[in-house]
Design a protein around this motif. Structure first.
Motif, PDB file in Angstrom:
ATOM      1  N   VAL A 188       0.862  -1.179   0.000  1.00 21.90           N
ATOM      2  CA  VAL A 188       0.000   0.000   0.000  1.00 21.90           C
ATOM      3  C   VAL A 188       0.896   1.226   0.000  1.00 21.90           C
ATOM      4  O   VAL A 188       1.885   1.281   0.745  1.00 21.90           O
ATOM      5  N   ILE A 189       0.567   2.208  -0.828  1.00 23.48           N
ATOM      6  CA  ILE A 189       1.339   3.444  -0.936  1.00 23.48           C
ATOM      7  C   ILE A 189       0.536   4.570  -0.299  1.00 23.48           C
ATOM      8  O   ILE A 189      -0.625   4.792  -0.647  1.00 23.48           O
ATOM      9  N   ALA A 190       1.148   5.281   0.649  1.00 24.07           N
ATOM     10  CA  ALA A 190       0.492   6.425   1.286  1.00 24.07           C
ATOM     11  C   ALA A 190       1.312   7.679   0.988  1.00 24.07           C
ATOM     12  O   ALA A 190       2.365   7.899   1.584  1.00 24.07           O
ATOM     13  N   ASP A 191       0.816   8.473   0.050  1.00 27.25           N
ATOM     14  CA  ASP A 191       1.504   9.697  -0.362  1.00 27.25           C
ATOM     15  C   ASP A 191       0.446  10.666  -0.863  1.00 27.25           C
ATOM     16  O   ASP A 191      -0.407  10.292  -1.668  1.00 27.25           O
ATOM     17  N   ASP A 192       0.496  11.914  -0.391  1.00 19.41           N
ATOM     18  CA  ASP A 192      -0.560  12.859  -0.756  1.00 19.41           C
ATOM     19  C   ASP A 192      -0.384  13.435  -2.159  1.00 19.41           C
ATOM     20  O   ASP A 192      -1.279  14.118  -2.655  1.00 19.41           O
TER      21      ASP A 192
END
Length: 203
Positions: free
Chosen positions: A5-9
């Motif tokens: 999972v990638i969490a980047d705004d």
């Protein structure tokens, strides 16, 4: 299969990472989160092996959110992927429970190495992050939460078998951790490691 999972705004950055990771063998992107709230939800529902997490998120600090993310998915391992090239940030991330730290300037090959290493149970610092730590002579040795747990029990006088039973780990795993801790702390034996741990307030 390693689910990530990638969490980047930054959506373009996240989608670019997704394309890159999707080309890696035995690796797939399970989802993209643009806020910490979404990251917690995805971690809980997708149960990824790896969460790539940016430090600067619109709804909070990614490092501060690590305990909440690990509570949502205890089996998930977190790699910080950020532009913040400071030794203090690396130390804080690893102390809070991250298993890896990679700068956004790193190469695709090094990112792939980080994912595979952390998914296999190890920790990983990109070359630039490691150099920051090596040059930060005033900082204490950086220990992961698991290393700190084991060191604390060693200082408490428990045998390797007792530590393995206490932490529900294999005996060989604890022995490997102990050997690595001695190397990381620059100690020739367990007695000197215990003394150093107490002197430097590592436990």
């Amino acid at each position: 299969m390693i689910n990530v999972v990638i969490a980047d705004d930054h959506r373009l950055v996240a989608e670019g990472l997704a394309q890159l990771i999707g080309r890696l063998p035995d690796t797939a992107v399970a989802g993209i989160a643009c806020t910490l709230g979404d990251a917690v939800s995805l971690a809980g529902s997708c149960r990824p092996q790896i969460l790539l997490l940016d430090v600067g998120m619109p709804d909070g600090d990614g490092i501060d959110a690590i305990p909440q993310l690990l509570e949502a998915c205890p089996s998930c391992r977190i790699i910080m992927l950020t532009m913040y090239a400071e030794a203090a940030v690396v130390h804080r991330a690893m102390e809070c429970g991250a298993s890896g730290f990679v700068l956004k300037s790193t190469s695709p090959e090094e990112l792939a190495e980080a994912i595979s290493s952390v998914a296999a149970g190890g920790t990983f610092l990109c070359r630039e992050s490691q150099a920051l730590i090596d040059n930060d002579t005033e900082a204490p040795p950086m220990l992961t939460p698991r290393e700190r747990d084991i060191l604390r029990l060693i200082v408490g006088g428990l045998s390797q078998k007792q530590i393995a039973d206490r932490l529900c780990l294999g005996f060989e795993t604890v022995r490997s951790y102990t050997k690595y801790l001695r190397k990381k702390l620059g100690c020739a034996n367990t007695a000197s490691m215990v003394r150093k741990a107490i002197e430097q307030h590592l436990v």
